[in-house]
Design a protein around this motif. Sequence first.
Motif, PDB file in Angstrom:
ATOM      1  N   GLU A  88     -34.945  15.835  -2.650  1.00 38.62           N
ATOM      2  CA  GLU A  88     -35.884  14.745  -2.905  1.00 38.62           C
ATOM      3  C   GLU A  88     -37.330  15.207  -2.688  1.00 38.62           C
ATOM      4  O   GLU A  88     -38.227  14.818  -3.433  1.00 38.62           O
ATOM      5  N   GLN A 120     -40.041  14.892  -5.545  1.00 37.12           N
ATOM      6  CA  GLN A 120     -41.271  14.121  -5.325  1.00 37.12           C
ATOM      7  C   GLN A 120     -42.523  14.991  -5.483  1.00 37.12           C
ATOM      8  O   GLN A 120     -43.521  14.534  -6.041  1.00 37.12           O
ATOM      9  N   ASN A 172     -35.314   2.939   4.543  1.00 39.60           N
ATOM     10  CA  ASN A 172     -34.649   1.859   3.809  1.00 39.60           C
ATOM     11  C   ASN A 172     -33.166   2.133   3.579  1.00 39.60           C
ATOM     12  O   ASN A 172     -32.432   1.253   3.150  1.00 39.60           O
ATOM     13  N   THR A 200     -45.154  13.796  -8.130  1.00 37.50           N
ATOM     14  CA  THR A 200     -46.323  13.151  -7.533  1.00 37.50           C
ATOM     15  C   THR A 200     -47.526  14.075  -7.452  1.00 37.50           C
ATOM     16  O   THR A 200     -48.660  13.659  -7.626  1.00 37.50           O
ATOM     17  N   GLN A 236     -48.807  11.340   0.949  1.00 39.45           N
ATOM     18  CA  GLN A 236     -48.170  10.322   0.109  1.00 39.45           C
ATOM     19  C   GLN A 236     -46.718  10.675  -0.177  1.00 39.45           C
ATOM     20  O   GLN A 236     -45.841   9.803  -0.140  1.00 39.45           O
ATOM     21  N   VAL A 237     -46.447  11.928  -0.449  1.00 38.05           N
ATOM     22  CA  VAL A 237     -45.076  12.368  -0.692  1.00 38.05           C
ATOM     23  C   VAL A 237     -44.236  12.150   0.567  1.00 38.05           C
ATOM     24  O   VAL A 237     -43.116  11.642   0.508  1.00 38.05           O
ATOM     25  N   GLN A 262     -52.376  13.872  -0.850  1.00 37.52           N
ATOM     26  CA  GLN A 262     -51.232  13.887  -1.752  1.00 37.52           C
ATOM     27  C   GLN A 262     -49.949  14.278  -1.014  1.00 37.52           C
ATOM     28  O   GLN A 262     -48.896  13.707  -1.239  1.00 37.52           O
ATOM     29  N   GLN A 284     -44.748   9.993   2.933  1.00 36.97           N
ATOM     30  CA  GLN A 284     -44.569   8.556   3.126  1.00 36.97           C
ATOM     31  C   GLN A 284     -43.448   8.001   2.256  1.00 36.97           C
ATOM     32  O   GLN A 284     -42.636   7.202   2.709  1.00 36.97           O
ATOM     33  N   VAL A 285     -43.412   8.418   1.000  1.00 41.58           N
ATOM     34  CA  VAL A 285     -42.379   7.940   0.077  1.00 41.58           C
ATOM     35  C   VAL A 285     -40.996   8.340   0.588  1.00 41.58           C
ATOM     36  O   VAL A 285     -40.066   7.527   0.631  1.00 41.58           O
ATOM     37  N   ILE A 286     -40.869   9.588   1.002  1.00 46.48           N
ATOM     38  CA  ILE A 286     -39.575  10.077   1.483  1.00 46.48           C
ATOM     39  C   ILE A 286     -39.193   9.390   2.791  1.00 46.48           C
ATOM     40  O   ILE A 286     -38.030   8.998   2.982  1.00 46.48           O
ATOM     41  N   LEU A 317     -40.043   6.407   3.764  1.00 47.52           N
ATOM     42  CA  LEU A 317     -39.632   5.029   3.450  1.00 47.52           C
ATOM     43  C   LEU A 317     -38.235   4.984   2.843  1.00 47.52           C
ATOM     44  O   LEU A 317     -37.449   4.080   3.139  1.00 47.52           O
ATOM     45  N   GLU A 318     -37.917   5.957   1.998  1.00 45.42           N
ATOM     46  CA  GLU A 318     -36.578   6.004   1.405  1.00 45.42           C
ATOM     47  C   GLU A 318     -35.519   6.265   2.475  1.00 45.42           C
ATOM     48  O   GLU A 318     -34.426   5.701   2.414  1.00 45.42           O
TER      49      GLU A 318
END
Length: 123
Positions: free
Chosen positions: A73, A77, A60, A81, A49-50, A46, A52-54, A56-57
């Motif tokens: 953030e 998250q 991007n 999450t 995953q958090v 978990q 990874q999301v950050i 990627l943000e």
Amino acid sequence: MKKALTAGLLSAFIAPGSGHFYLKHKRSALVFFGLAVISLMLLLMQIYQVAQVIALEIQNGTLPLDVGVISAEITHQTQTTMANANELLYGFLLCWLVALLDSIRLGLKQDKQDALTTNTAGH
């Protein structure tokens, strides 16, 4: 050193199940160790995953390279999450506590049997 104390110290400071392993209760040792490893792996997944999301943000460009914004953030998250992260953490801690108490219980039982064997052999 008494077996109960050694088993308790092993379970408390090494890993859940290590006291059982010392007392030759290998099946119980594997169960406690397995439960602890599984709960830790789920918790780490978990957290990953958090992250990874950050990441990627940031990659991007939707999240600026500002420590304050990234920190906010991360907080956001983790709150959304990782709703069941507390349950996993409590499960891990409960597994550790039960393993500790059970290894002490088994150690006390073996200490008592050893004392009886010593007393009977001495007479």
